[in-house]
Design an enzyme around this catalytic site. Structure first.
Site, PDB file in Angstrom:
ATOM      1  CG  ASN A  66      37.050  61.852 125.238  1.00 36.74           C
ATOM      2  OD1 ASN A  66      37.128  63.044 124.495  1.00 36.74           O
ATOM      3  ND2 ASN A  66      36.793  61.935 126.446  1.00 36.74           N
ATOM      4  CG  ASP A 255      41.882  58.446 133.682  1.00 36.16           C
ATOM      5  OD1 ASP A 255      40.826  58.903 134.160  1.00 36.16           O
ATOM      6  OD2 ASP A 255      41.212  58.514 132.259  1.00 36.16           O
TER       7      ASP A 255
END
Length: 380
Positions: A66, A255
């Site tokens: 991320n 996810d």
């Protein structure tokens, strides 16, 4: 977190018997198996080993993480599933008969014990721990290595169940070659796990409720405000030899959606803390449109439970309609800039259905919490 990692490291030491190890490292590096052979016996007990050994290199890159550098839980799940698929497929092809491919049918509850960061190397080891007539259990663990300091940490461990499908007929389930156990207790424990997951899979098949679209302009911190949907067209790169979607690809999509839901709810950096058992109800074929929907079901002081539903429909066979392929519950936590847990905003409940899902989620939360405490006391 450190205590959980230490406890997990002690509990998942591989037993001294039938071993099939797969180490996945990062892309672009040639493995020893590439230059020699991709099949053969490994480990110190070669006579008891029917699987293969494979070693590659892969390093966590920016596109695996991320915006703050935490590797996505979906990437780790995909690595785990790849390792399990290789070990189980190799084992199932050690006997005569049709060539086959091991297909993922279930992933047991998975704990993310330590975060993995960009630049770290993930060592994924997989071992077959139980075989029934038509299925096998694979235990997988992920060690993350800091290549600058050499420090290693247990990042994840998981148990996966596979069934071997014939390459000539995808609906034909092949028999699984038995493995050798160190003693009768290990075989008996494996049989208990097999029976338990079999019953749970049957119970989960009844969960087919529809994901209702959120209302227009939902209020912040409601279920509708953070509910998210991802639509994906299944292509060749998503598929295994049977032209069906790879289980790791599906888990990665799930996810991603769960992460979006969690981030929208708390507006902070979020990471996957655990995943309850993932059940693969039906196969998803190449050319299908996959709709992945995530919605909050329960929020505690420092965690969020997100239900993820995967529906599939064929572009060329519309008469077959949409069907529920996969379902699971993901747990996320909110982190500050120092990777320390933050409080999670309370969830505003609207309607009886949301209240029912909230109470069910709370029961799962309390059950998991009690189990962690019991495990901790057992280790002391």
């Amino acid at each position: 977190m450190a205590e959980d990692s230490d406890r997990a490291a002690e509990s998942c030491q591989p037993p001294k018997r039938h071993k099939s190890y797969v180490c996945l490292y990062f892309r672009g590096c040639k493995s020893e198996s590439d230059s020699t052979t991709r099949r053969g016996k490994t480990s110190e007990n070669a006579s008891e080993t029917t699987g293969s050994f494979m070693e590659n290199v892969k390093i966590m890159r920016p596109d695996d993480a991320n915006i703050v550098g935490n590797v996505h839980g979906g990437i780790i799940l995909k690595l785990i599933e790849e390792a399990g698929c290789i070990v189980s497929t190799r084992h199932c092809n050690t006997q005569n008969g049709d060539r086959c491919l091991a297909v993922l049918v279930r992933v047991e509850k998975t704990e993310f014990l330590s975060p993995v960061f960009i630049g770290e190397v993930a060592h994924v080891t997989a071992e077959i721990t139980y075989t029934s007539k038509h299925s096998l259990e694979v235990q997988v663990k992920v060690m993350a290595e800091n290549i600058l300091t050499g420090a290693k940490k247990l990042a994840n461990k998981a148990a996966l169940w596979y069934v071997p499908c014939s390459l000539q007929n995808v609906d034909k389930i092949m028999e699984v070659p038995p493995i050798k156990y160190a003693n009768e207790d290990q075989e008996e424990e494996g049989k208990k796990r097999y029976e338990a997951q079999k019953m749970e899979r049957l119970d989960t098949k009844a969960r087919i409720e529809e994901a209702v679209p959120p209302p227009p302009n939902p209020e912040q911190c409601t279920v509708g405000f953070s509910q998210s949907t991802l639509i994906h067209l299944v292509g060749p790169s998503d598929c295994i030899l049977h032209q069906y979607v790879h289980g790791g690809v599906t888990m990665k999509l799930m996810d991603e959606v769960a992460g979006i839901v969690a981030a929208r709810h708390c507006n902070t950096n979020v990471v996957t803390a655990s995943v309850d058992a993932i059940n693969f109800h039906r196969k998803i074929k190449k050319g299908c449109v996959v709709t992945v929907t995530g919605r909050l079901t329960f929020v505690s002081n420092k965690s969020m439970e997100i239900e993820v539903l995967v529906d599939a429909s064929s572009l060329t066979e519309e008469e077959k309609g949409k069907y529920r392929a996969v379902s699971a519950f993901f747990t996320f936590i909110s982190l500050d800039k120092f990777n320390k847990p933050l409080p999670v905003p309370p969830l505003k409940i609207e309607g009886e259905e949301e209240q029912r899902r909230f109470e069910e989620g709370k029961a799962r939360y309390l059950q998991n919490k009690a189990k962690r405490l019991t495990d901790k006391e057992r280790q002391q």
